[in-house]
Design a protein around this motif. Structure first.
Motif, PDB file in Angstrom:
ATOM      1  N   ALA A 186      11.553  26.258   3.167  1.00  7.21           N
ATOM      2  CA  ALA A 186      12.591  27.253   2.893  1.00  7.21           C
ATOM      3  C   ALA A 186      12.031  28.382   2.037  1.00  7.21           C
ATOM      4  O   ALA A 186      12.304  29.561   2.303  1.00  7.21           O
ATOM      5  CB  ALA A 186      13.788  26.600   2.205  1.00  7.21           C
ATOM      6  N   SER A 187      11.218  28.049   1.029  1.00  7.76           N
ATOM      7  CA  SER A 187      10.613  29.067   0.177  1.00  7.76           C
ATOM      8  C   SER A 187       9.703  29.975   0.984  1.00  7.76           C
ATOM      9  O   SER A 187       9.712  31.197   0.808  1.00  7.76           O
ATOM     10  CB  SER A 187       9.803  28.415  -0.951  1.00  7.76           C
ATOM     11  OG  SER A 187      10.640  27.664  -1.778  1.00  7.76           O
ATOM     12  N   LEU A 188       8.911  29.382   1.858  1.00  2.00           N
ATOM     13  CA  LEU A 188       8.028  30.190   2.704  1.00  2.00           C
ATOM     14  C   LEU A 188       8.820  31.101   3.633  1.00  2.00           C
ATOM     15  O   LEU A 188       8.464  32.278   3.816  1.00  2.00           O
ATOM     16  CB  LEU A 188       7.099  29.281   3.519  1.00  2.00           C
ATOM     17  CG  LEU A 188       5.996  28.602   2.716  1.00  2.00           C
ATOM     18  CD1 LEU A 188       5.292  27.557   3.567  1.00  2.00           C
ATOM     19  CD2 LEU A 188       4.997  29.628   2.206  1.00  2.00           C
ATOM     20  N   ASN A 189       9.889  30.581   4.215  1.00  2.00           N
ATOM     21  CA  ASN A 189      10.724  31.409   5.089  1.00  2.00           C
ATOM     22  C   ASN A 189      11.336  32.576   4.329  1.00  2.00           C
ATOM     23  O   ASN A 189      11.352  33.718   4.810  1.00  2.00           O
ATOM     24  CB  ASN A 189      11.826  30.570   5.736  1.00  2.00           C
ATOM     25  CG  ASN A 189      11.318  29.653   6.814  1.00  2.00           C
ATOM     26  OD1 ASN A 189      10.244  29.863   7.375  1.00  2.00           O
ATOM     27  ND2 ASN A 189      12.075  28.619   7.119  1.00  2.00           N
TER      28      ASN A 189
ATOM     29  N   ALA B 142      21.390  33.925  -4.976  1.00  2.00           N
ATOM     30  CA  ALA B 142      20.081  33.349  -4.661  1.00  2.00           C
ATOM     31  C   ALA B 142      20.217  31.866  -4.324  1.00  2.00           C
ATOM     32  O   ALA B 142      19.590  31.375  -3.372  1.00  2.00           O
ATOM     33  CB  ALA B 142      19.123  33.548  -5.837  1.00  2.00           C
ATOM     34  N   VAL B 143      21.035  31.156  -5.069  1.00  2.00           N
ATOM     35  CA  VAL B 143      21.269  29.734  -4.804  1.00  2.00           C
ATOM     36  C   VAL B 143      21.879  29.557  -3.412  1.00  2.00           C
ATOM     37  O   VAL B 143      21.466  28.673  -2.653  1.00  2.00           O
ATOM     38  CB  VAL B 143      22.176  29.108  -5.889  1.00  2.00           C
ATOM     39  CG1 VAL B 143      22.708  27.752  -5.456  1.00  2.00           C
ATOM     40  CG2 VAL B 143      21.417  28.986  -7.206  1.00  2.00           C
ATOM     41  N   ASP B 144      22.827  30.419  -3.054  1.00  2.00           N
ATOM     42  CA  ASP B 144      23.452  30.339  -1.730  1.00  2.00           C
ATOM     43  C   ASP B 144      22.410  30.551  -0.625  1.00  2.00           C
ATOM     44  O   ASP B 144      22.422  29.858   0.395  1.00  2.00           O
ATOM     45  CB  ASP B 144      24.575  31.360  -1.589  1.00  2.00           C
ATOM     46  CG  ASP B 144      25.799  31.015  -2.427  1.00  2.00           C
ATOM     47  OD1 ASP B 144      25.919  29.846  -2.870  1.00  2.00           O
ATOM     48  OD2 ASP B 144      26.627  31.927  -2.649  1.00  2.00           O
ATOM     49  N   ARG B 145      21.507  31.500  -0.834  1.00  2.00           N
ATOM     50  CA  ARG B 145      20.454  31.757   0.163  1.00  2.00           C
ATOM     51  C   ARG B 145      19.517  30.559   0.291  1.00  2.00           C
ATOM     52  O   ARG B 145      19.164  30.148   1.398  1.00  2.00           O
ATOM     53  CB  ARG B 145      19.645  32.991  -0.212  1.00  2.00           C
ATOM     54  CG  ARG B 145      20.373  34.280   0.001  1.00  2.00           C
ATOM     55  CD  ARG B 145      19.510  35.448  -0.346  1.00  2.00           C
ATOM     56  NE  ARG B 145      20.251  36.691  -0.237  1.00  2.00           N
ATOM     57  CZ  ARG B 145      19.788  37.853  -0.589  1.00  2.00           C
ATOM     58  NH1 ARG B 145      18.570  37.959  -1.077  1.00  2.00           N
ATOM     59  NH2 ARG B 145      20.515  38.936  -0.451  1.00  2.00           N
ATOM     60  N   VAL B 146      19.107  30.006  -0.846  1.00  2.00           N
ATOM     61  CA  VAL B 146      18.203  28.857  -0.832  1.00  2.00           C
ATOM     62  C   VAL B 146      18.894  27.653  -0.191  1.00  2.00           C
ATOM     63  O   VAL B 146      18.304  26.956   0.641  1.00  2.00           O
ATOM     64  CB  VAL B 146      17.706  28.527  -2.260  1.00  2.00           C
ATOM     65  CG1 VAL B 146      16.985  27.190  -2.293  1.00  2.00           C
ATOM     66  CG2 VAL B 146      16.805  29.638  -2.764  1.00  2.00           C
ATOM     67  N   ASP B 147      20.147  27.422  -0.559  1.00  2.00           N
ATOM     68  CA  ASP B 147      20.900  26.304   0.003  1.00  2.00           C
ATOM     69  C   ASP B 147      21.019  26.447   1.518  1.00  2.00           C
ATOM     70  O   ASP B 147      20.786  25.488   2.266  1.00  2.00           O
ATOM     71  CB  ASP B 147      22.289  26.227  -0.636  1.00  2.00           C
ATOM     72  CG  ASP B 147      23.102  25.057  -0.111  1.00  2.00           C
ATOM     73  OD1 ASP B 147      22.614  23.914  -0.173  1.00  2.00           O
ATOM     74  OD2 ASP B 147      24.231  25.299   0.366  1.00  2.00           O
ATOM     75  N   ALA B 148      21.357  27.640   1.981  1.00  2.00           N
ATOM     76  CA  ALA B 148      21.498  27.866   3.422  1.00  2.00           C
ATOM     77  C   ALA B 148      20.166  27.651   4.142  1.00  2.00           C
ATOM     78  O   ALA B 148      20.123  27.017   5.208  1.00  2.00           O
ATOM     79  CB  ALA B 148      22.028  29.279   3.692  1.00  2.00           C
TER      80      ALA B 148
END
Length: 115
Positions: free
Chosen positions: A55-58, A28-34
């Motif tokens: 990023a959260s909305l996307n 999840a961290v990797d997805r948020v970071d990306a």
């Protein structure tokens, strides 16, 4: 609860993680970071909090689209019981996503400065 240190967009965060959930949290961290780095690198948004919101909305939009596609897919009769159990999995995924968003909100709460 175990604590792990992660980096999101170059900033370190110490996050609580339930036993056995480290791999999921790191994914999840990797997805948020990306997602955040992609927005930052586009150059239009500079404020870390705005980048986090976008990023959260996307990510939420992508999740909703996946759920809508899964709900619209025809379910063969043989997999009806599997579909019933996956509905529980979807609810669990929603709960985990909400929990991760809450953790991100807490981690970003102290980040008041602009880039």
């Amino acid at each position: 609860m175990k604590q792990i240190e992660v980096q999101i967009m170059g900033q370190s965060y110490l996050l609580g993680c339930p036993e056995g959930g480290e791999a999921q949290l790191r994914e999840a961290v990797d997805r948020v970071d990306a997602a955040m780095c992609k927005i930052r690198d586009a150059g239009k948004v500079k404020a870390r909090d705005r980048i986090a919101v976008l990023a959260s909305l996307n990510l939420a939009f992508d999740l909703a689209a996946q759920q809508a596609a899964a709900a619209a897919a025809p379910v063969p009769a043989a997999t009806t019981t599997a579909a019933a159990s996956s509905a529980g999995d979807a609810g669990e995924a929603d709960a985990k996503a909400a929990q991760l968003i809450q953790k991100l909100d807490q981690a970003l709460a102290g980040d008041d400065h602009l880039l």
